[in-house]
Design a protein around this motif. Sequence first.
Motif, PDB file in Angstrom:
ATOM      1  N   GLU A   1       0.813  -1.228   0.000  1.00  0.00           N
ATOM      2  CA  GLU A   1       0.000   0.000   0.000  1.00  0.00           C
ATOM      3  C   GLU A   1       0.844   1.275   0.000  1.00  0.00           C
ATOM      4  O   GLU A   1       0.302   2.373   0.074  1.00  0.00           O
ATOM      5  CB  GLU A   1      -0.939   0.040   1.213  1.00  0.00           C
TER       6      GLU A   1
ATOM      7  N   HIS B   1       3.137   2.036   2.370  1.00  0.00           N
ATOM      8  CA  HIS B   1       3.552   2.479   3.707  1.00  0.00           C
ATOM      9  C   HIS B   1       5.004   2.086   3.904  1.00  0.00           C
ATOM     10  O   HIS B   1       5.360   0.918   3.734  1.00  0.00           O
ATOM     11  CB  HIS B   1       2.681   1.830   4.794  1.00  0.00           C
TER      12      HIS B   1
ATOM     13  N   GLU C   1       0.693  12.005  -2.493  1.00  0.00           N
ATOM     14  CA  GLU C   1      -0.069  10.984  -1.774  1.00  0.00           C
ATOM     15  C   GLU C   1       0.875  10.057  -0.995  1.00  0.00           C
ATOM     16  O   GLU C   1       0.607   9.678   0.152  1.00  0.00           O
ATOM     17  CB  GLU C   1      -0.925  10.186  -2.762  1.00  0.00           C
TER      18      GLU C   1
ATOM     19  N   ARG D   1       0.745   9.535   2.984  1.00  0.00           N
ATOM     20  CA  ARG D   1       0.540   8.191   3.535  1.00  0.00           C
ATOM     21  C   ARG D   1       1.570   7.853   4.611  1.00  0.00           C
ATOM     22  O   ARG D   1       1.351   6.987   5.444  1.00  0.00           O
ATOM     23  CB  ARG D   1       0.650   7.178   2.384  1.00  0.00           C
ATOM     24  N   ASN D   2       2.706   8.514   4.568  1.00  0.00           N
ATOM     25  CA  ASN D   2       3.783   8.211   5.510  1.00  0.00           C
ATOM     26  C   ASN D   2       4.034   9.330   6.517  1.00  0.00           C
ATOM     27  O   ASN D   2       5.119   9.447   7.086  1.00  0.00           O
ATOM     28  CB  ASN D   2       5.058   7.870   4.730  1.00  0.00           C
TER      29      ASN D   2
END
Length: 697
Positions: free
Chosen positions: A293, A295, A376, A380-381
């Motif tokens: 995903e 991550h 994005e 996300r991180n």
Amino acid sequence: MSMITGAPGRAIGTPLDRIDGPQKVTGEAPYAYEHHVESPLYLYPLQSDIARGRITHIDASAAEALPGVVIVITHENAPRLADTSDKEYAVLQSEEVAFRGQFIGAVVAETFETARHAAHLVEISYDEEPHDAVLRADRDDLYVPEQVNAGFPTDTEEGDFEVAYASAAVKLDETYTTPMEHNNPMEPHTTVAVWREGDLTLYESTQGAHPVRRTVAQVFGLDQKRVNVVAPYVGGGFGSKGLPHANTILAALAAQMIEGRPIKFALTRQQMFSCVGYRTPTIQRIRLGADEEGHLTAISHDAIVQTAKIKEFAEQAAVATRMMYATESRRTTHRVAALDVAVPSWMRAPGEAPGMFALESAMDEMAIACGLDPIEFRIRNEPEIDAETGLPYSSRNLVACLREGARRFGWESRDSTPRARREGRWLVGSGVASSTYPVFRLPGSRARVRYEGEGRYAVEIGAADIGTGTWTTLTQIAADALGVGVGEIGLRIGDTTLPQASVEGGSTGITMWGSTIFEAARVFRERHGQNPSEGDEVEAGTPENPETENYAMHAFGAYFAEARVDADTAEVRIPRMTGVFAVGRIINAKTARSQFIGGMTMGLSMALHEESVVDPRFGHVVNHDFAEYHIPTNADVGEIEVSWIEEEDPHVNPMGSKGIGEIGIVGSSAAVANAVYHATGVRVRDLPITPDKLLPL
Ligand code: MOS
């Protein structure tokens, strides 16, 4: 002085014109060389022609015979210094040569031209030894410093990086390199030294009058009270004037030998490439691991930098990686090579600037590998707390900067495929990168507030204005701290006769001096109330900030760049850049904007232009002038759009502001590199991005 008005208590946040603007444009503001002194002498330095060895013989007879020459100074006749423990300052103390360009003497004469001519008549013989001036990753003598600069630990580890990386679904393992770079402030490093009856006065181009006094007093074994440093106006520094260098010591030595007559010593542009510090080259290996995903599960950053054999300067290139993104496992290391080179020093965001070029380039590559938009991927991180300290952030608005920047730049319409857009001969692309800079604190400032009658207050602190706008911003801060208008404040800065101030370094100026002025104003009102008597005076030191125990404090930002690359010649143009910052409260919108534009321009310059080229045979920087060391001119810089988000941070300091001098260069080079990749499909991991690295396109 158009805007010295306004309601009491409302000065912070207004775009006040520079209060020193009229003095500057009319030439009344004296820079170091311009202070009037009676019958000065002029110093021209002698520099070593070898990179390592010993001086065996000096013949100064021809120089000494030249009319107008007062003295030729070498290690043979120079006075002994009291403290030679710091070898950068042990000027003319032995016959040893530690790097090419090191000061090995000086001619002092009645005119600059005579001194320069005589310097070339001095004959010097050496016993030359082999030298080593090139940083490589495969050296077998890389060492582990006890700590890296700013006191950070050398290595860190959280979780088990190797295990997490081995099992990651998506992996990246790349090495990024940045070259040696030199600061080039408009005003060269300058000292006018006057030694009279045991008192030493230095008119100095410096980022910190008091730190210069401390160092010079220490080196010469003088009581600090006998040393006075005057630096009201300074024409740029970027870190190179954050510490005194050998030139200051050399001027003071000459003044000591010729007591009574002032010594003027301004470096030439070429001399600035050998003895006032530089940004170390870096070799940085980044490994990233992520799950399906996108991550991040594993981050490692191994940085290799160089220092001089005579003094350790261990640049903290991997520190931002310790807090930037969330991950289960993380490892950072720093290794250093000690070479026969001049001592590296500070250059705008030392550590973060080269380090974030590497990390933010890698983040771009990893986003592509994960099939995610680079914004994005970063969102996300985004971490919830600071992994380094385990503390929450006092404020962290990186995501807001990325989103606002995307909106302003027009990111939405971007086709993520590289090399998808061509306009005539131009390949067109865009890139993004994140930015960060810590809210550092430096102890030891003091400020004085005195009521001068008729509503006016004198506010005194030995702070520096290196062109950033300190005269103006501290006036605004003092006005709000005392609850009066800016027109009622008479600020005095830039002199060691004023209360001591910390250095203009690490983007700490406003945080530390401003906090100290707030404290002095608070104590003044507590003692003398709202209706003081003329002459009422208070001096106070920097207050502690207990919130530093509770919060991690950092500034953030995001950059967007558009690149156009000529498909035939690989000429790179950057028509526009957008920067959005989350830096607490902005003290002065006008001077702040200048700092951000300047920082981003320097990032663009780092991406495309700057590189100090060392000739390994001789150990010196070959391109030591503006003809060959490239810095951007107006023609190289397109539109730079700067904005900031409204950020309330009550924890950082009484102003609610974070330092802004350095963040503009951090990561902006990566935004340019990422845009060049998007335009061309060619990833350049070795700065600067010159056409040879892109061709054939
Ligand atoms: Mo700045 S490089 O910390 O003077």
